[in-house]
Write a protein that holds these residues in place. Structure first.
Motif, mmCIF file in Angstrom:
data_model
loop_
_atom_site.group_PDB
_atom_site.id
_atom_site.type_symbol
_atom_site.label_atom_id
_atom_site.label_comp_id
_atom_site.label_asym_id
_atom_site.label_seq_id
_atom_site.Cartn_x
_atom_site.Cartn_y
_atom_site.Cartn_z
ATOM 1 N N MET A 173 51.003 32.717 58.669
ATOM 2 C CA MET A 173 49.688 33.272 58.988
ATOM 3 C C MET A 173 48.657 32.697 58.029
ATOM 4 O O MET A 173 48.893 32.577 56.842
ATOM 5 N N SER A 174 47.527 32.316 58.565
ATOM 6 C CA SER A 174 46.413 31.891 57.729
ATOM 7 C C SER A 174 45.187 32.693 58.112
ATOM 8 O O SER A 174 45.029 33.073 59.265
ATOM 9 N N LYS A 175 44.347 32.922 57.136
ATOM 10 C CA LYS A 175 43.096 33.625 57.421
ATOM 11 C C LYS A 175 41.958 32.618 57.350
ATOM 12 O O LYS A 175 41.957 31.756 56.463
ATOM 13 N N LEU A 176 41.010 32.703 58.285
ATOM 14 C CA LEU A 176 39.850 31.819 58.245
ATOM 15 C C LEU A 176 38.775 32.468 57.384
ATOM 16 O O LEU A 176 38.344 33.589 57.666
ATOM 17 N N PHE A 177 38.361 31.775 56.350
ATOM 18 C CA PHE A 177 37.315 32.309 55.476
ATOM 19 C C PHE A 177 35.976 31.726 55.902
ATOM 20 O O PHE A 177 35.768 30.526 55.883
ATOM 21 N N ILE A 178 35.047 32.624 56.280
ATOM 22 C CA ILE A 178 33.758 32.216 56.852
ATOM 23 C C ILE A 178 32.724 33.259 56.460
ATOM 24 O O ILE A 178 33.073 34.431 56.249
ATOM 25 N N ALA A 179 31.469 32.833 56.350
ATOM 26 C CA ALA A 179 30.403 33.805 56.075
ATOM 27 C C ALA A 179 30.467 34.911 57.129
ATOM 28 O O ALA A 179 30.764 34.658 58.296
ATOM 29 N N GLY A 180 30.163 36.152 56.715
ATOM 30 C CA GLY A 180 30.319 37.311 57.599
ATOM 31 C C GLY A 180 29.539 37.195 58.892
ATOM 32 O O GLY A 180 30.049 37.444 59.981
ATOM 33 N N GLU A 181 28.253 36.822 58.772
ATOM 34 C CA GLU A 181 27.413 36.603 59.951
ATOM 35 C C GLU A 181 26.712 35.271 59.765
ATOM 36 O O GLU A 181 26.242 34.966 58.664
ATOM 37 N N VAL A 182 26.610 34.509 60.852
ATOM 38 C CA VAL A 182 25.995 33.178 60.749
ATOM 39 C C VAL A 182 24.881 33.079 61.785
ATOM 40 O O VAL A 182 25.131 33.234 62.976
ATOM 41 N N PHE A 183 23.658 32.852 61.305
ATOM 42 C CA PHE A 183 22.527 32.633 62.205
ATOM 43 C C PHE A 183 22.124 31.172 62.068
ATOM 44 O O PHE A 183 21.912 30.692 60.947
ATOM 45 N N HIS A 184 22.028 30.454 63.173
ATOM 46 C CA HIS A 184 21.689 29.043 63.066
ATOM 47 C C HIS A 184 20.721 28.630 64.155
ATOM 48 O O HIS A 184 20.705 29.217 65.242
#
Ligand SMILES: [Fe+2]
Length: 388
Positions: free
Chosen positions: A1-12
């Protein structure tokens, strides 16, 4: 299992800065760099949007290039007095990275910087505040990474502080903010993003998600960097580069980087060479060095219409010269005498850099010195240099 680490909310997207109107909270400290965000009106806009959201603001201005831990302590003092529930890093990666470490010092006033250097030792954050990153340069991807690079000038060392705790809660990726970015910053930061794509793709912990982001980011950089450098007001090219930087950041936040970054951190700290500029000098030769240990470079070459590992290295060299970047470390005015004097020191620090552990080929000190020397001269690295 791997977890994807990403900013919580992304506005672009162009104009997405206005999402600040929708933030829920009471007080925000905005951390920014020299004066570019004030001059181009972004700082005033950000403050106005936050006021519209009913949020009181305090501004910490003047974060220097390659920020020190002393600057981070100063920012934390301001935060301790103001007690924000949001910290906003607005500007280049220096401002955002410094804001991240200010955040740590604000939440844990007793923590010493030295205690944060060992990877994944940042204590649990978000007890006092959450974090918004709004980049004005398109390179580090710090808006979605658990990384902050802090410089110790006395030791001449750049420390990547690594912890998923530092991954922002909100990332705002608004290409309009980048229109005032000077050409040399556009090229340096864009070449940094390119390097992230390549290093994440061949990392020894590569994965399908990071791979797709790396390939996509690489293609966008090759299609847009020159245009963004030559026509700074082309907002579509700016947004494309901003998106590529985010994609590259997200890729390496989940696959990490390699020895291009290990080598680069040292010449940045010791000689002040811009990060992306030194990356772009080291990258082609590191590709040649790593070629013995990975067969993945031709896959990346295909993304930009090339076939082989060497063609990928050469395409990067061509792009580097098209955006007017130097091809040798000596071009930064470093004498051979000074270089030779420091070579052992920087090579040893590069070997110990956290990024070295993710490189597809495990280097020894003499190999790093050989890559350094080839890049000092702007020469092509060849394996015989070490062997013979
Ligand atoms: Fe980088």
């Amino acid at each position: 299992m791997s977890k994807l680490f990403i900013a919580g909310e992304v506005f672009h997207g162009a104009g997405s800065l206005d999402e600040l109107k929708n933030i829920k909270g009471k007080k925000a400290v905005i951390v920014t760099g020299g004066s570019s965000m004030r001059k181009n009106g972004t700082l005033d806009k950000a403050v106005a949007y936050l006021h519209e959201a009913g949020i009181e603001t305090q501004i910490f201005e003047g974060v220097e290039e390659d920020p020190s831990s002393a600057t981070c302590l100063k920012g934390a003092e301001v935060m301790n007095t103001f007690q924000p529930d949001w910290i906003i890093g607005l500007g280049g990666c220096s401002a955002i990275d410094a804001a991240k470490i200010m955040w740590v010092f604000y939440e844990y006033p007793e923590v010493e910087f030295d205690a944060l250097i060992k990877p994944f030792t940042v204590p649990v954050l978000r007890n006092k505040a959450k974090f918004i990153a709004i980049p004005s340069t398109s390179g580090t991807g710090t808006e979605t990474t658990g990384l902050a690079v802090i410089t110790d000038r006395e030791k001449g060392v750049k420390y990547p502080v690594v912890s998923y705790e530092l991954t922002p809660d909100i990332a705002i990726i608004d290409g309009e903010i980048c229109a005032s970015m000077p050409a040399h910053v556009t090229s340096n930061t864009g070449l940094d993003a390119l390097t992230h794509c390549v290093e994440a793709y061949v990392s020894n912990i590569d994965n399908n998600i990071a791979d797709a982001l790396s390939k996509g980011g690489l293609e966008i950089v090759f299609d847009n960097l020159k245009e963004a450098v030559e026509n700074p007001n082309n907002i579509q090219a700016r947004q494309n580069m901003h998106d590529a930087s985010f994609m590259a950041g997200l890729a390496f936040n989940n696959a990490w980087l390699g020895i291009v970054h290990s080598l680069s951190h040292q010449v940045g700290a010791l000689y002040g060479i811009p990060h992306g500029a030194s990356n772009a000098i080291f990258l082609p030769n590191v590709i040649r060095y790593n070629a013995l240990a990975t067969e993945r470079y031709p896959e990346l070459a295909k993304v930009i219409g090339r076939e082989t590992t060497e063609e990928l290295a050469q395409a990067i060299e061509t792009l580097r010269s098209e955006v007017n970047n130097p091809s040798a470390i000596k071009d930064f005015g470093i004498s051979k005498e000074d270089w030779d004097k420091n070579l052992d020191y920087i090579a040893a620090n590069a070997l110990a850099d956290p990024c070295t552990g993710f490189n597809p080929r495990v280097p020894v000190l003499e190999e790093l010195k050989a890559i350094y020397n080839a890049c000092y001269e702007g020469a092509v690295y060849a394996e015989e240099v070490v062997a013979g």
